[in-house]
Motif scaffolding. Structure first.
Motif, PDB file in Angstrom:
ATOM      1  N   ARG A  87       0.844  -1.206   0.000  1.00  0.00           N
ATOM      2  CA  ARG A  87       0.000   0.000   0.000  1.00  0.00           C
ATOM      3  C   ARG A  87       0.876   1.252   0.000  1.00  0.00           C
ATOM      4  O   ARG A  87       0.669   2.182  -0.766  1.00  0.00           O
ATOM      5  CB  ARG A  87      -0.899  -0.047   1.227  1.00  0.00           C
ATOM      6  CG  ARG A  87      -1.956   1.007   1.296  1.00  0.00           C
ATOM      7  CD  ARG A  87      -2.828   0.819   2.525  1.00  0.00           C
ATOM      8  NE  ARG A  87      -3.362  -0.523   2.679  1.00  0.00           N
ATOM      9  CZ  ARG A  87      -4.447  -0.981   2.073  1.00  0.00           C
ATOM     10  NH1 ARG A  87      -5.106  -0.189   1.270  1.00  0.00           N
ATOM     11  NH2 ARG A  87      -4.863  -2.203   2.271  1.00  0.00           N
ATOM     12  N   SER A  88       1.883   1.259   0.844  1.00  0.00           N
ATOM     13  CA  SER A  88       2.812   2.392   0.929  1.00  0.00           C
ATOM     14  C   SER A  88       3.577   2.571  -0.381  1.00  0.00           C
ATOM     15  O   SER A  88       3.768   3.701  -0.861  1.00  0.00           O
ATOM     16  CB  SER A  88       3.777   2.172   2.089  1.00  0.00           C
ATOM     17  OG  SER A  88       4.745   3.172   2.126  1.00  0.00           O
ATOM     18  N   PHE A  89       4.001   1.470  -0.987  1.00  0.00           N
ATOM     19  CA  PHE A  89       4.727   1.515  -2.249  1.00  0.00           C
ATOM     20  C   PHE A  89       3.872   2.144  -3.349  1.00  0.00           C
ATOM     21  O   PHE A  89       4.323   3.046  -4.069  1.00  0.00           O
ATOM     22  CB  PHE A  89       5.164   0.105  -2.647  1.00  0.00           C
ATOM     23  CG  PHE A  89       5.795   0.017  -4.001  1.00  0.00           C
ATOM     24  CD1 PHE A  89       7.064   0.506  -4.239  1.00  0.00           C
ATOM     25  CD2 PHE A  89       5.110  -0.557  -5.062  1.00  0.00           C
ATOM     26  CE1 PHE A  89       7.652   0.433  -5.498  1.00  0.00           C
ATOM     27  CE2 PHE A  89       5.675  -0.642  -6.316  1.00  0.00           C
ATOM     28  CZ  PHE A  89       6.949  -0.147  -6.534  1.00  0.00           C
ATOM     29  N   PHE A  90       2.616   1.692  -3.476  1.00  0.00           N
ATOM     30  CA  PHE A  90       1.733   2.247  -4.517  1.00  0.00           C
ATOM     31  C   PHE A  90       1.414   3.713  -4.255  1.00  0.00           C
ATOM     32  O   PHE A  90       1.342   4.515  -5.179  1.00  0.00           O
ATOM     33  CB  PHE A  90       0.444   1.427  -4.633  1.00  0.00           C
ATOM     34  CG  PHE A  90       0.644   0.097  -5.292  1.00  0.00           C
ATOM     35  CD1 PHE A  90       1.266  -0.002  -6.527  1.00  0.00           C
ATOM     36  CD2 PHE A  90       0.203  -1.066  -4.687  1.00  0.00           C
ATOM     37  CE1 PHE A  90       1.452  -1.220  -7.143  1.00  0.00           C
ATOM     38  CE2 PHE A  90       0.377  -2.298  -5.300  1.00  0.00           C
ATOM     39  CZ  PHE A  90       1.005  -2.379  -6.527  1.00  0.00           C
ATOM     40  N   GLN A  91       1.221   4.078  -2.997  1.00  0.00           N
ATOM     41  CA  GLN A  91       0.962   5.486  -2.672  1.00  0.00           C
ATOM     42  C   GLN A  91       2.153   6.356  -3.056  1.00  0.00           C
ATOM     43  O   GLN A  91       1.980   7.448  -3.588  1.00  0.00           O
ATOM     44  CB  GLN A  91       0.644   5.636  -1.189  1.00  0.00           C
ATOM     45  CG  GLN A  91      -0.733   5.157  -0.821  1.00  0.00           C
ATOM     46  CD  GLN A  91      -0.986   5.190   0.669  1.00  0.00           C
ATOM     47  OE1 GLN A  91      -0.065   5.034   1.470  1.00  0.00           O
ATOM     48  NE2 GLN A  91      -2.241   5.364   1.048  1.00  0.00           N
ATOM     49  N   SER A  92       3.364   5.855  -2.804  1.00  0.00           N
ATOM     50  CA  SER A  92       4.546   6.649  -3.155  1.00  0.00           C
ATOM     51  C   SER A  92       4.696   6.756  -4.673  1.00  0.00           C
ATOM     52  O   SER A  92       5.114   7.797  -5.179  1.00  0.00           O
ATOM     53  CB  SER A  92       5.804   6.065  -2.525  1.00  0.00           C
ATOM     54  OG  SER A  92       6.103   4.805  -3.060  1.00  0.00           O
ATOM     55  N   LEU A  93       4.351   5.698  -5.403  1.00  0.00           N
ATOM     56  CA  LEU A  93       4.390   5.773  -6.871  1.00  0.00           C
ATOM     57  C   LEU A  93       3.429   6.843  -7.386  1.00  0.00           C
ATOM     58  O   LEU A  93       3.786   7.653  -8.243  1.00  0.00           O
ATOM     59  CB  LEU A  93       4.015   4.430  -7.497  1.00  0.00           C
ATOM     60  CG  LEU A  93       5.056   3.329  -7.505  1.00  0.00           C
ATOM     61  CD1 LEU A  93       4.461   2.058  -8.094  1.00  0.00           C
ATOM     62  CD2 LEU A  93       6.290   3.741  -8.294  1.00  0.00           C
ATOM     63  N   LEU A  94       2.210   6.840  -6.863  1.00  0.00           N
ATOM     64  CA  LEU A  94       1.199   7.791  -7.333  1.00  0.00           C
ATOM     65  C   LEU A  94       1.508   9.221  -6.900  1.00  0.00           C
ATOM     66  O   LEU A  94       1.245  10.162  -7.641  1.00  0.00           O
ATOM     67  CB  LEU A  94      -0.186   7.376  -6.834  1.00  0.00           C
ATOM     68  CG  LEU A  94      -0.758   6.135  -7.501  1.00  0.00           C
ATOM     69  CD1 LEU A  94      -2.032   5.687  -6.801  1.00  0.00           C
ATOM     70  CD2 LEU A  94      -1.022   6.383  -8.979  1.00  0.00           C
TER      71      LEU A  94
END
Length: 91
Positions: free
Chosen positions: A35-42
C-alpha cells in the motif's frame, strides 16, 4: 352451475423480495508495505491524468504460475468491469 363465493379478500400478488447485493471480496488484499509503495508511486507522478495503478495477472507461458503486472491507468482506460481497491485504510 355451481358458484362458490369466497369470504376471503382477494390476495395481492406477492412482490419479489429484493435480493441483497453482497459485494465481491476484493481480488487482492494489499499489505501495508505494498500500500505504501503504490501510494509513493502515485504521489511522485507529474501527470495529473493518471488516476491509479492497474494490476493485471495472466497465466505464465513458461510455468503453471500467474504473472502479475502493474501499469499506470487514466480515467478513460477504466471500464465497469474493473474493480477498484482503495489505498486508504478504512477502520
Amino acid at each position: 352451475t355451481i358458484r362458490h363465493h369466497s369470504t376471503k379478500p382477494a390476495q395481492k400478488p406477492k412482490k419479489r423480495a429484493k435480493k441483497k447485493i453482497i459485494p465481491r471480496k476484493a481480488a487482492i488484499i494489499l499489505t501495508p508495505k505494498a500500500r505504501s509503495f503504490f501510494q509513493s508511486l502515485l504521489s511522485g507522478l507529474s501527470n495529473p491524468d493518471i488516476v491509479g495503478i492497474m494490476l493485471d495477472y495472466k497465466q505464465s507461458s513458461s510455468s503453471p504460475r500467474m504473472v502479475f503486472s502493474f501499469d499506470f491507468v487514466k480515467m478513460d482506460q477504466l471500464t465497469e468491469e474493473d474493480e477498484g481497491v482503495s489505498l486508504e485504510v478504512l477502520e
